[in-house]
Design an enzyme around this catalytic site. Sequence first.
Site, short mmCIF file in Angstrom:
data_model
loop_
_atom_site.label_atom_id
_atom_site.label_comp_id
_atom_site.label_asym_id
_atom_site.label_seq_id
_atom_site.Cartn_x
_atom_site.Cartn_y
_atom_site.Cartn_z
N PHE A 193 -7.99 5.00 5.89
CA PHE A 193 -8.42 5.71 7.09
C PHE A 193 -9.69 5.06 7.62
O PHE A 193 -10.58 4.68 6.86
CB PHE A 193 -8.71 7.18 6.77
N GLU B 240 3.60 -0.67 7.67
CA GLU B 240 3.29 -1.74 6.72
C GLU B 240 4.47 -2.69 6.56
O GLU B 240 4.28 -3.90 6.47
CB GLU B 240 2.91 -1.16 5.37
N HIS C 140 -1.20 8.58 -5.13
CA HIS C 140 -2.18 7.79 -4.38
C HIS C 140 -3.57 7.99 -4.98
O HIS C 140 -4.15 9.07 -4.87
CB HIS C 140 -2.15 8.23 -2.92
N HIS D 237 0.85 -1.20 0.00
CA HIS D 237 0.00 0.00 0.00
C HIS D 237 0.89 1.25 0.00
O HIS D 237 0.58 2.23 -0.69
CB HIS D 237 -0.91 -0.01 1.22
#
Length: 401
Positions: A390, A308, A331, A297
């Site tokens: 989120f 991560e 992103h 990610h």
Amino acid sequence: MREVVVTGLGATTPLGGDLPTTWDGLKAGRSGVSLVEEEWAADLPSRIAGRLAVEPTETLSRVEARRLDRVEQMAIIAGREAWASAGSPDVDPVRLAVVIGTGIGGATTMLDQFDVIVKSGVRRVSPNTVPMLMPNGPSAYVSMELGAKGGARTPVSACAAGAEAIAFAADLIRLGRADVVVAGGAEACIHQLTMAAFAQMRALSTRNDSPATASRPFDTSRDGFVMGEGAAVMVLESAEFAAARGATIHGRVAGSGITSSANHITASDPDGQARAIRLALEDGGLSALDVDHVHAHATSTPQGDVAEAEAIATALGDHPVVTATKSMTGHLIGASGALGAISALLSVRDGIIPATINLTDLDPEIKVDVAQNTAREMTVRAAVANSFGFGGHNVSLLFTP
């Protein structure tokens, strides 16, 4: 449980207006990030973004361009490409479903129409506003495009939405509720308000003097993510249905893992992320040693990338080759998980792992094997694609040949 295969792929991204061009850009390590030159961006702390390489209006009709929000336009374009590449399956409409996720939906329509009220009054608001701003618009319009009557669903799980859509779609097939599902994600929120809001959170990179090198996952000098936009879509089928019609199979969705961290609205959670990876492996009946590649990610934020990497090392060890293609695209929020899934799938199919570009000084806290600046050619027996959002949304997808 029925086996799930991928027969069609489509995308429109900062690297290209279709999937082949996008994949070529990823393999070549090309950046799609540029300076936002509009006047509205002049005062923003971050004035860089990964914008579409090809404007939707170049391929859509004038009526479609006028009546669809940008996020819906992208979904239609990627959906059409994926459907055509799958050979336009002849499937009973009630056995055909659509699942397309988004993080925000028609944000630009909502904000632009509010500006219309302020400047010209309520009677000047477009009658198309509601269909254009609703988050389920992309899945609804793709379902109408294809005549899909098996359901049109919309995960809205922030940056994990596209990946969750693919997981949900695979489950529909595995449980026998559909034979074919068109799944993915779309996002179009490069706007003054959204960029200002992320900037106020100190989430965006402010490397405005060098847009192409601003997104640098795992690098010691990373300072935030770069806003991007785009759509990525897969056509999933049951293996039996695909075989019966002689479809080309790009690979298999072997498993998925979905967890919620329940700890903080924005903070990363290595434990929750590791659990998602482990669940994907368990679902697919594979061990950590079977996984050769992880599409991370990794957004290029100081805290998120370290968390991560810890999750990957905990769940899989340090042997898989890890990459972060957001270094090239920025992103894509709700579309990012779907594009990451396609990249992971194609790495399995083609034996090529795109590089993480702009990585000149690997953060010593990153204890995994990152493909730095040069693509790696190798056999990939299985790949994991991570997507986190989120709200504590954690999704991992597992792909095999």
